[in-house]
Structures are given as structure tokens and as C-alpha cells.
Design an enzyme around this catalytic site. Structure first.
Site, PDB file in Angstrom:
ATOM      1  N   CYS A   2      53.559  47.667  27.184  1.00  0.00           N
ATOM      2  CA  CYS A   2      54.950  47.873  27.554  1.00  0.00           C
ATOM      3  C   CYS A   2      54.845  49.395  27.776  1.00  0.00           C
ATOM      4  CB  CYS A   2      56.036  47.402  26.734  1.00  0.00           C
ATOM      5  SG  CYS A   2      56.152  45.407  26.862  1.00  0.00           S
ATOM      6  N   ARG A  27      50.747  50.347  31.853  1.00  0.00           N
ATOM      7  CA  ARG A  27      50.870  49.662  30.360  1.00  0.00           C
ATOM      8  C   ARG A  27      51.584  48.340  30.717  1.00  0.00           C
ATOM      9  NH1 ARG A  27      50.616  52.814  26.274  1.00  0.00           N
ATOM     10  NH2 ARG A  27      52.107  51.477  24.883  1.00  0.00           N
ATOM     11  N   TRP A  74      55.145  44.484  29.552  1.00  0.00           N
ATOM     12  CA  TRP A  74      53.963  43.747  29.756  1.00  0.00           C
ATOM     13  C   TRP A  74      54.419  42.514  28.588  1.00  0.00           C
ATOM     14  CZ3 TRP A  74      49.510  42.930  31.993  1.00  0.00           C
ATOM     15  CH2 TRP A  74      48.504  42.216  31.257  1.00  0.00           C
ATOM     16  N   ASN A  98      58.762  48.411  22.701  1.00  0.00           N
ATOM     17  CA  ASN A  98      57.399  48.253  23.035  1.00  0.00           C
ATOM     18  C   ASN A  98      56.878  47.601  21.692  1.00  0.00           C
ATOM     19  OD1 ASN A  98      54.778  48.165  23.448  1.00  0.00           O
ATOM     20  ND2 ASN A  98      54.611  50.509  23.082  1.00  0.00           N
ATOM     21  N   GLY A  99      56.365  46.493  21.612  1.00  0.00           N
ATOM     22  CA  GLY A  99      55.710  45.869  20.507  1.00  0.00           C
ATOM     23  C   GLY A  99      56.006  44.395  20.335  1.00  0.00           C
ATOM     24  N   GLU A 481      26.177  39.488  26.670  1.00  0.00           N
ATOM     25  CA  GLU A 481      27.300  40.268  27.093  1.00  0.00           C
ATOM     26  C   GLU A 481      26.692  41.612  27.299  1.00  0.00           C
ATOM     27  OE1 GLU A 481      30.236  39.796  28.221  1.00  0.00           O
ATOM     28  OE2 GLU A 481      31.359  41.702  27.542  1.00  0.00           O
ATOM     29  N   LYS A 485      27.245  43.945  30.619  1.00  0.00           N
ATOM     30  CA  LYS A 485      27.726  45.143  30.812  1.00  0.00           C
ATOM     31  C   LYS A 485      26.922  46.320  31.375  1.00  0.00           C
ATOM     32  CE  LYS A 485      30.882  44.362  29.976  1.00  0.00           C
ATOM     33  NZ  LYS A 485      32.064  43.258  29.386  1.00  0.00           N
ATOM     34  N   GLU A 488      26.663  45.539  35.222  1.00  0.00           N
ATOM     35  CA  GLU A 488      27.550  45.615  36.226  1.00  0.00           C
ATOM     36  C   GLU A 488      28.254  47.162  36.084  1.00  0.00           C
ATOM     37  OE1 GLU A 488      31.569  43.685  34.837  1.00  0.00           O
ATOM     38  OE2 GLU A 488      30.802  43.923  32.859  1.00  0.00           O
ATOM     39  N   HIS A 504       8.189  31.956  25.853  1.00  0.00           N
ATOM     40  CA  HIS A 504       7.867  30.854  27.005  1.00  0.00           C
ATOM     41  C   HIS A 504       8.145  31.604  28.276  1.00  0.00           C
ATOM     42  CE1 HIS A 504       8.220  27.754  24.074  1.00  0.00           C
ATOM     43  NE2 HIS A 504       8.850  28.429  23.408  1.00  0.00           N
ATOM     44  N   LYS A 603      38.787  43.249  39.294  1.00  0.00           N
ATOM     45  CA  LYS A 603      38.875  42.693  38.068  1.00  0.00           C
ATOM     46  C   LYS A 603      39.636  41.330  37.793  1.00  0.00           C
ATOM     47  CE  LYS A 603      39.983  43.804  33.571  1.00  0.00           C
ATOM     48  NZ  LYS A 603      38.986  43.660  33.021  1.00  0.00           N
TER      49      LYS A 603
HETATM   50  C1  F6R Z   1      32.824  41.431  33.083  1.00  0.00           C
HETATM   51  C2  F6R Z   1      33.907  40.611  33.281  1.00  0.00           C
HETATM   52  C3  F6R Z   1      33.845  39.427  34.062  1.00  0.00           C
HETATM   53  C4  F6R Z   1      35.031  38.508  33.551  1.00  0.00           C
HETATM   54  C5  F6R Z   1      35.032  37.224  34.402  1.00  0.00           C
HETATM   55  C6  F6R Z   1      36.148  36.326  33.955  1.00  0.00           C
HETATM   56  O1  F6R Z   1      32.669  42.813  32.364  1.00  0.00           O
HETATM   57  O2  F6R Z   1      34.912  41.204  33.191  1.00  0.00           O
HETATM   58  O3  F6R Z   1      32.617  38.677  33.858  1.00  0.00           O
HETATM   59  O4  F6R Z   1      34.884  38.137  32.352  1.00  0.00           O
HETATM   60  O5  F6R Z   1      35.311  37.678  35.918  1.00  0.00           O
HETATM   61  O6  F6R Z   1      37.389  36.876  34.108  1.00  0.00           O
HETATM   62  P1  F6R Z   1      38.616  36.202  33.448  1.00  0.00           P
HETATM   63  O7  F6R Z   1      38.355  36.581  31.898  1.00  0.00           O
HETATM   64  O8  F6R Z   1      39.895  37.086  33.859  1.00  0.00           O
HETATM   65  O9  F6R Z   1      38.643  34.933  33.737  1.00  0.00           O
END
Ligand code: F6R
Length: 608
Positions: A2, A27, A74, A98-99, A481, A485, A488, A504, A603
């Protein structure tokens, strides 16, 4: 998260508030609103959705006045609809917040029994009513505010004004940010510095436990016990763009550094520190986990990696069979559903098309359903029988960072909650772990101190074409992970492997050009991982190891050793994630990649 804005001075407040809200839209953006005082009438305009909808409404119902507050929301409690948008108004007081007010249900009940009729589903609305109640008793808004604050539990940044004192905005802060901008015969207020920079560079950054009384030409700051404090404004020298990222070069780095506070937000209200136990009383069914015989977790990408860690924890500490499924595959299988299955969908956005379809399939096959989501009221949040929100706040960088670690925190909470119910863990161990979880924001803060060391280490790896990440046990998903990271955001090909799988096949890839990052383990697995590291060394690979302080297993066999704090094995994967985030960030930055918006990615993946 927020966003909050406020203005008191000689200009019309409305356009200043709306401009401020636009800067704060990152936010939260599910609803917004402003309140302005005009000749002792409080005028409020609120709208669902982005600020642009509020602007449309303000064109039709012009509101003017020299004192006002505004908010972009939010959602945490209550759906993102107009009635839940801020400002919230009682008879005399209008307020933005906010909170999260943890004891709002109790306060709401009490106020309701005294005749208050609430018009929203939010935790926030109790505050203006509480202030009004004390205003009636005390006849003084300032006293009423202190009294109300003393009853609030949780995180809050508040801004309010009242018809009883039409020349003052009151603000109070505990754990959520609030900045005052000092102008010439005008005073501004915002949740962050950039929203103020069009007006002034002189700011006061409020600390927790402070109340401020803002007039056009005067600012008085006190603590919650009403002692006046001597606070001097500071001058901001950042550009507006730099300030939006909180002084960081990218949103991703800002979000990495936000993890102590996002994890604190995720934990807030969910651990009863007196009883030393997890409190998931937010679930509408207190017996939700009763009778669950098996768990199936559905997710994609980073959320899938969080699920794999959860699988390890739930099996180990709750002794329950758990399967983890890539949602895009699950949805096209004809999966067998055991009776009494709990299906959990994990997703930051709550809109990932594959996860949505897989979750819907699990539901149609009769599973009980729980969503773990960041975005409130998203499609997946609404689909579950129950939902637990990660409360990480909006994540802007495409690469998931704070959303991932808060997903892990929620899975740890669910694990401890179920372990207590099913009596699969000793009470003493649960107590110790709940304590360690409460300490987690501080432990992450400590881990983040390695920021510069990691930046330096990265210099020697920017030219790598491939990378291997090795893990075992609950650290294996963290290896996955870390590799995701890196690929990507830096476009370096990287793979996560279980240490035991090296021989293997992947061992054939190793030569002196290949860097390998190995994650330390606990107990017998650490010895096994040491053997894997030695296998790599024998073939000339460049070895980076990530191990806990006090563990010298890898001291003589690493080219680069990264040390993290020593923590409980349940906390370890969360801590291991932090250096891996920094590692991929600094490599991508040195390579000049578009860290926040890597090529070809979005995203939220709402298509197949
Ligand atoms: C990687 C990343 C993606 C998401 C994936 C699922 O850094 O952000 O691999 O984790 O697209 O997205 P959500 O969590 O929004 O279902």
C-alpha cells in the site's frame, strides 16, 4: 504494501495527492482513493483498480481543499473492491493505513457491540472508529489518537485528519514506512521518498513508534508516549528514478534487500510467541488440516522449487506422503487422486494459467484445496477452499526473490502447524523452530551483509558459458532455484543437479572452464556432498562452495568459499537462497543484462 500520501498547505490538495499516488502505484494497485477537507466537510472519492480509474472519477466529482490524504491499496484483508478502498471514514475522522492490524477482529467485535456499523471488510476500518470513540470521550483528537494507537497490534503507517481539528494531519508509524516532506508553508507526506521529490528535497523519515502532527508551517514529532522529539530534516540528493528503486540500481536488488521486512510481514500474526506455536487461525476452517492423508503440491518455475522444499519438510517433519507436480504436465495427465488429499497451489501472481488449470483439475477430482499466493484475491486465491497469503508486497523484478522466500516461510509454518496437530515433532523442537523463524528477518539481514563479497566473487565468473549447481536433500531445490535465477537474468546456461546424480552423466561436462556451485548439507549428506566436490576437483572444475559458519568440510577443496550463518536445517534452504540471488544478480549486472525485465519473459504467465 500500500501507498500513502498527504498534503497540507495553500494549494488544492487533490492533484498533488493523485500525482503522489501515481508514483506509489508500484506499492499496490487494486484500488485507490483520496479524502479532502472542504469547509468542514470531508469529501471522499474512491475507485476500484488502477489510479487512472480514480482520475476518471475525480473528473466527474471535483473535490477541492487545502488538506487531504490518499491511498493506493494492495489488498490484505478484504477483496479489492471499492468498499474496501481507503480512505475509511467514521463520523469525524478519515484515515488511510498501510500495514496489517493483527487484533482487528477483536476490536471490530468490541466496536460493533458499541453500535458501530462497518461498511468494509478491512482491518483498517476499526482505526477511525476507535479514534472517533476516544474523541467523543476526550474531546481532543490528539489524545484520542494516542489512546487508539495503544490498542493496535501489528504493523501500521497511518495518516488521518478530523473535522475536530481542520488544520492538522496526524500520522503514526510502526513498522510500515512514512516520510514527511518539508515545504515552504506546505507539508507533504508519502510512503516513499520519490513521491515527494517533485515538491521538496527536505524530508523527515519517521522511525517506528513515532507520531507526527503536520501543519502547513509546523511539524511536531513525538513518541507513542507523547514525549516531543527533536528531529532535523535531511536533504535528499538522489534523482527521482534512483529513489523509486530505493537507491538500488534495480528493483531485483531492492527486492532482495527487502526480504527481512517481507518475511517479517509474512510471519506477522502467524506465530504466537507466548505459546511458541504457529497460529493459522486466519483459516476459516480451524480443522482444515484434520484427516489429510496425502498432499499434492502444484506450481511452476520458482514456485515449483519452493514446493520441492516443502515436500522435503512435510515428509520429514509431518511424516505424510507429498507429491510435487509441474502444473503444465499435471493438467494434461489423468492423475490418480487418493482419498483425503490436500492439493496446494503455490503461486506469486495467482494467475499462472497452468497452475490455475491444474488446481481446478485437482479440485474437480475431490481434493481439499489450499492456495499459497502473493496477490490477494487473484484467480487461484479465490479458487482454493482456503488461502494463505505470503504478504511479500508487489514484486516488480521479473525474477522471483522475495515472493520465493516468503513461500518457503509459509510452507515452514504449515509444516510446523501440521507437525503439532499430528504430534510428529517434539514440543521442544517446535518451540525452538518457531523462535528461529521469528529471528529469521534478523538472520537474513545478517546474510545480506555479504552483498559486496558476492559482488567481488562474481567478477571471475561473468565469462562462464555454463554453470552447475549441486545440492542434496532440501538444498537440491535451492540448487535448481539458483540455476534458474542465473539463466533467466544473465542468459548463462545453468543446471541444478542432485549431488548423487553427477556420476550418472553430468560429470562428463566438467573441465577447467566449468564453474560448479555446491551447497552444504546436514549430517551424512555433508560427507556425501564432500565426495561430490572432490569428484569435481579431480576433473579440474572451478569449485564454489556455500557452507555454514563453523563447517570447515570444504575449506581445503574449494576455489571460492561463501559462508552463511549457522541455522536450523529447516531454515537452511531459506538462507542458502540469499547468496544465490545476489550471485545471479551481480553476474547479470556485470554482463549488462536487463535484470528487471529479462528478454522473452513476463512477470505473470497467464497463457499456456
Ligand atoms: C522465476 C519466476 C518464474 C515464476 C513462474 C510461476 O524467477 O519468477 O519461474 O516462479 O512463472 O509464477 P507464479 O509464482 O506467479 O505462479
Amino acid at each position: 504494501m500500500c501507498g500513502i500520501v498527504g498534503y497540507i498547505g495553500f494549494q488544492n490538495a487533490t492533484p498533488i495527492l493523485v500525482d503522489g499516488l501515481k508514483s506509489l502505484e508500484y506499492r499496490g494497485y487494486d484500488s485507490s482513493g483520496v479524502a479532502v477537507l472542504n469547509q468542514n466537510t470531508i469529501q471522499v472519492v474512491r475507485s476500484e483498480g488502477k489510479i487512472i480509474h480514480l482520475e476518471d472519477k475525480l473528473q466527474k466529482s471535483v473535490i477541492e481543499g487545502c488538506i487531504g490524504i490518499g491511498h493506493t491499496r494492495w489488498a490484505t484483508h478484504g477483496k479489492p473492491v471499492e468498499k474496501n478502498a481507503h480512505p475509511h471514514i467514521a463520523h469525524n475522522t478519515v484515515l488511510v493505513h498501510n500495514g496489517i492490524i493483527e487484533n482487528y477482529e477483536e476490536l471490530r467485535e468490541q466496536l460493533r457491540s458499541e453500535g458501530v456499523q462497518f461498511s468494509s471488510d478491512t482491518d483498517t476500518e476499526v482505526i477511525p472508529w476507535l479514534i472517533d470513540k476516544y474523541l467523543e470521550k476526550e474531546g481532543d483528537i490528539e489524545k484520542a489518537l494516542y489512546k487508539a494507537i495503544s490498542q493496535l497490534k501489528g504493523a501500521f503507517a497511518l495518516a488521518l485528519f478530523s473535522k475536530s481539528d481542520p488544520s492538522t494531519i496526524y500520522v503514526a508509524k510502526n513498522a510500515s514506512p512514512l516520510i514527511i516532506g518539508v515545504g515552504q508553508n506546505e507539508t507533504f507526506l508519502s510512503s516513499d521518498i520519490p513521491a515527494l521529490l517533485n515538491h521538496t528535497k527536505e524530508v523527515v523519515i519517521l522511525d517506528d513508534g513515532q507520531v507526527a502532527k503536520l501543519r502547513a508551517d509546523q511539524i511536531v514529532i513525538t513518541d507513542f508516549q507523547q514525549h516531543v522529539l527533536d528531529v532535523t530534516p535531511r536533504t535528499i540528493t538522489w534523482s527521482k528514478e534512483a529513489a523509486q528503486k530505493g537507491g538500488y540500481d534495480h528493483f531485483m536488488l531492492k527486492e532482495i534487500h527487502e526480504q527481512p521486512s517481507s518475511i517479517a510481514d509474512c510471519l506477522r500474526g502467524r506465530i504466537n510467541d507466548i505459546a511458541a506455536e504457529v497460529d493459522l487461525s486466519e483459516l476459516s476452517d480451524p480443522a482444515f488440516f484434520d484427516g489429510v492423508d496425502t498432499i499434492s503440491i502444484l506450481a511452476c518455475g520458482s514456485s515449483y522449487h519452493a514446493a520441492l522444499v516443502g515436500q522435503y519438510w512435510l515428509e520429514k517433519f509431518v511424516h505424510i506422503p507429498v507429491s510435487v507436480e509441474i502444473a503444465s504436465e499435471y493438467r494434461y495427465r489423468n492423475p490418480y487422486m487418493y482419498p483425503n488429499t490436500l492439493s496446494i497451489a503455490i503461486t506469486q501472481s495467482g494467475e499462472t494459467a497452468d497452475t490455475l488449470a491444474a488446481f481446478s483439475l485437482a479440485k474437480s477430482k475431490g481434493a481439499k484445496t489450499l492456495s499459497i499466493c502473493n496477490v490477494v484475491d487473484s484467480s487461484i486465491a479465490r479458487m482454493g477452499d482456503e488461502v494463505l497469503y505470503t504478504h511479500a508486497g508487489p514484486e516488480i523484478g521479473v525474477a522471483s526473490t522475495k515472493a520465493f522466500t516468503t513461500q518457503l516461510v509459509l510452507l515452514a509454518l504449515v509444516t510446523l502447524h501440521m507437525a503439532k496437530k499430528n504430534k510428529t515433532m517434539a514440543q521442544e523442537d517446535i518451540k525452538k523452530l518457531t523462535h528461529d523463524l521469528l529471528e529469521l528477518p534478523r538472520t537474513i539481514e545478517e546474510t545480506l551483509h555479504m552483498n559486496e563479497d558476492i559482488e567481488n566473487i562474481c567478477k571471475q565468473f561473468t565469462k562462464a558459458r555454463d554453470f552447475l549447481y549441486l545440492g542434496r536433500g532440501a538444498s537440491y531445490p535451492i540448487a535448481l532455484e539458483g540455476a534458474l535465477k542465473l539463466k533467466e537474468i544473465s542468459y548463462i546456461h545453468a543446471e541444478g543437479y542432485m549431488g548423487g546424480e553427477l556420476k550418472h552423466g553430468p560429470l562428463a561436462l566438467i573441465d577447467d572452464e566449468m564453474p560448479i556451485l555446491a551447497l552444504s548439507q546436514r549430517g551424512v549428506l555433508n560427507e556425501k556432498m564432500k565426495s561430490n566436490v572432490e569428484e569435481v576437483n579431480a576433473r579440474g572444475g572451478q569449485m564454489i562452495t556455500l557452507s555454514e559458519e563453523g563447517d570447515d568440510t570444504y575449506a581445503k577443496i574449494s576455489d571460492v568459499e561463501i559462508k552463511i550463518p549457522h541455522v536450523h536445517e529447516l531454515i537452511l534452504p531459506i538462507i542458502q537462497t540469499i547468496p544465490l540471488q545476489l550471485f545471479s544478480y551481480y553476474i547479470a549486472k556485470r554482463k549488462g543484462c536487463d535484470v528487471d525485465q529479462p528478454r522473452n519473459l513476463a512477470k505473470s504467465v497467464t497463457v499456456e
